[in-house]
Design a protein around this motif. Structure first.
Motif, PDB file in Angstrom:
ATOM      1  N   ASP A 101       5.640  15.902   6.358  1.00 46.01           N
ATOM      2  CA  ASP A 101       6.064  16.391   5.044  1.00 46.01           C
ATOM      3  C   ASP A 101       6.863  15.377   4.244  1.00 46.01           C
ATOM      4  N   SER A 102       7.216  14.223   4.885  1.00 43.17           N
ATOM      5  CA  SER A 102       7.979  13.218   4.165  1.00 43.17           C
ATOM      6  C   SER A 102       7.820  11.866   4.840  1.00 43.17           C
ATOM      7  N   VAL A 103       7.819  10.807   4.029  1.00 40.97           N
ATOM      8  CA  VAL A 103       7.786   9.441   4.548  1.00 40.97           C
ATOM      9  C   VAL A 103       8.896   8.640   3.873  1.00 40.97           C
ATOM     10  N   ILE A 104       9.368   7.627   4.569  1.00 43.02           N
ATOM     11  CA  ILE A 104      10.425   6.799   4.003  1.00 43.02           C
ATOM     12  C   ILE A 104      10.282   5.367   4.477  1.00 43.02           C
ATOM     13  N   TRP A 105      10.412   4.410   3.544  1.00 40.45           N
ATOM     14  CA  TRP A 105      10.542   3.008   3.901  1.00 40.45           C
ATOM     15  C   TRP A 105      12.029   2.690   3.984  1.00 40.45           C
ATOM     16  N   CYS A 106      12.438   2.056   5.050  1.00 45.51           N
ATOM     17  CA  CYS A 106      13.864   1.782   5.211  1.00 45.51           C
ATOM     18  C   CYS A 106      14.076   0.532   6.060  1.00 45.51           C
ATOM     19  N   SER A 107      15.324   0.078   6.112  1.00 48.88           N
ATOM     20  CA  SER A 107      15.667  -1.082   6.928  1.00 48.88           C
ATOM     21  C   SER A 107      15.593  -0.716   8.412  1.00 48.88           C
ATOM     22  N   PRO A 108      15.422  -1.691   9.291  1.00 51.76           N
ATOM     23  CA  PRO A 108      15.431  -1.393  10.723  1.00 51.76           C
ATOM     24  C   PRO A 108      16.723  -0.715  11.176  1.00 51.76           C
ATOM     25  N   ASN A 109      17.861  -1.109  10.613  1.00 46.95           N
ATOM     26  CA  ASN A 109      19.126  -0.478  11.005  1.00 46.95           C
ATOM     27  C   ASN A 109      19.148   0.995  10.631  1.00 46.95           C
TER      28      ASN A 109
ATOM     29  N   MET B  59       0.840  -1.190   0.000  1.00 45.66           N
ATOM     30  CA  MET B  59       0.000   0.000   0.000  1.00 45.66           C
ATOM     31  C   MET B  59       0.886   1.256   0.000  1.00 45.66           C
ATOM     32  N   PRO B  60       0.567   2.251  -0.824  1.00 51.91           N
ATOM     33  CA  PRO B  60       1.389   3.470  -0.850  1.00 51.91           C
ATOM     34  C   PRO B  60       1.146   4.339   0.379  1.00 51.91           C
ATOM     35  N   ALA B  61       2.233   4.862   0.943  1.00 53.28           N
ATOM     36  CA  ALA B  61       2.149   5.796   2.072  1.00 53.28           C
ATOM     37  C   ALA B  61       2.428   7.199   1.542  1.00 53.28           C
ATOM     38  N   ILE B  62       1.526   8.131   1.832  1.00 53.01           N
ATOM     39  CA  ILE B  62       1.646   9.491   1.314  1.00 53.01           C
ATOM     40  C   ILE B  62       1.541  10.474   2.467  1.00 53.01           C
ATOM     41  N   ALA B  63       2.547  11.345   2.621  1.00 55.14           N
ATOM     42  CA  ALA B  63       2.533  12.345   3.690  1.00 55.14           C
ATOM     43  C   ALA B  63       1.330  13.256   3.544  1.00 55.14           C
ATOM     44  N   ASP B  64       0.705  13.598   4.682  1.00 55.24           N
ATOM     45  CA  ASP B  64      -0.505  14.423   4.615  1.00 55.24           C
ATOM     46  C   ASP B  64      -0.214  15.878   4.250  1.00 55.24           C
ATOM     47  N   GLY B  65       1.054  16.282   4.325  1.00 55.71           N
ATOM     48  CA  GLY B  65       1.409  17.648   3.954  1.00 55.71           C
ATOM     49  C   GLY B  65       1.117  18.677   5.028  1.00 55.71           C
TER      50      GLY B  65
END
Length: 321
Positions: free
Chosen positions: A116-124, A106-112
């Motif tokens: 102002d920004s979202v990021i998918w990343c590794s746990p580290n 599912m796409p994650a979109i910042a509400d603005g």
């Protein structure tokens, strides 16, 4: 695996926290690698998990689902509970409760607005970005659950029917005894609470007070309702092994399910569940009468990787006038 009991109890008991909030650690697996979702808030210039403060009359699970949707547009379903965190804020101490939530693709979109920004990343990478050191604790629990194959789960919700009219004040058939006025309000409260897990099927006693308890949720969601005679007080008294068989069968499912029954039936339900969990977790079950209050929910998270194995518990108090 951590067990979570009576989350709302901590608020009612007057704990030292002055602000309560809830959120979720959204996760997915991409190319066989675990990823988590972080948000950036321009107001604080920080990286954190999606979360927000509890609205008046809102439960913690409702708050978590609402805040994630408002901040990043994800219509989540809650997974296993994660450790809550506490930290100092201007009003005093803020306590935040977290759940894991599978987000798939599912796409994650910042509400603005707040975000102002979202990021998918590794746990580290997340550990290095998180601005609040205490936010690492629920992350570590999520990673540990992933590594032990306890992160992918489905929920089984055990509901004691809402408050009914007193037995002494009812002269007709016991199976027709209806909900009291408080019980009707508890049923509406349950409608909202259950939305956090979206059970698509409900197994229930056919007695009026159970049917009335699950009706608001079933009507709002079109969930399938199956009446099981063994879940009534009378049939359970004659054949308790039939209830055990019902619960055992439910544990073989792999989608969100609810079961609504009566106080005298709960010991059999709980004993059956206890066989599918570690001893320390079984010891935390509500084994003493009345087990659950009218309208209260016991939620067990069942592993998808190891069918029938229960990996987490939580309890949610009923609405009280």
């Amino acid at each position: 695996m951590r067990t979570t009991e009576h989350l709302e109890d901590e608020i009612d008991a007057g704990s030292t926290a002055s602000v309560y909030a809830a959120g979720a650690l959204c996760w997915r697996v991409k190319k066989k690698k675990l990823e988590v979702l972080l948000i950036h808030r321009q107001r604080y210039d920080d990286w954190s998990w999606p979360k927000g403060k509890l609205d008046k009359g809102e439960t913690l699970p409702e708050c978590a689902v609402r805040e994630v949707f408002e901040e990043v547009g994800l219509p989540i379903t809650l997974g296993i509970p994660l450790p809550s965190i506490r930290y100092a804020v201007k009003p005093g101490v803020k306590e935040v409760h977290y759940w894991a939530s599978s987000a798939d693709d599912m796409p994650a979109i910042a509400d603005g607005k707040e975000v102002d920004s979202v990021i998918w990343c590794s746990p580290n990478k997340a550990r290095g970005l998180l601005s609040n050191p205490s936010d690492v604790e629920p992350l570590d629990a999520l990673v540990a659950a992933y590594e032990s194959e306890s992160l992918s789960t489905w929920p089984l919700l055990i509901v004691r029917h809402a408050k009914a009219k007193p037995r002494a004040a009812w002269t007709r058939a016991e199976g027709e005894r209806p909900l009291a006025a408080t019980g009707k309000r508890q049923a509406l409260y349950l409608q909202r609470l259950l939305m956090s897990w979206h059970p698509g099927r409900i197994y229930t006693s056919g007695w009026m007070r159970c049917i009335s308890t699950i009706s608001p949720y079933a009507q709002a969601t079109k969930a399938k309702v199956k009446v099981v005679s063994w879940l009534t007080e009378a049939d359970h008294k004659r054949h308790p092994a039939k209830v055990e068989a019902v619960v055992e069968k439910l544990l073989t499912r792999n989608s969100a399910t609810a079961l609504c029954t009566h106080r005298p039936v709960l010991p059999t339900v709980l004993a059956t569940l206890a066989k599918r969990m570690p001893r320390d977790m079984a010891d935390s079950l509500p084994l003493h009468d009345p087990h659950l209050a009218p309208g209260e929910v016991l939620l067990v998270h069942v592993s998808l990787a190891d069918p029938g194995r229960i990996v987490a518990l939580e309890q949610h108090k009923p609405f009280e006038d």
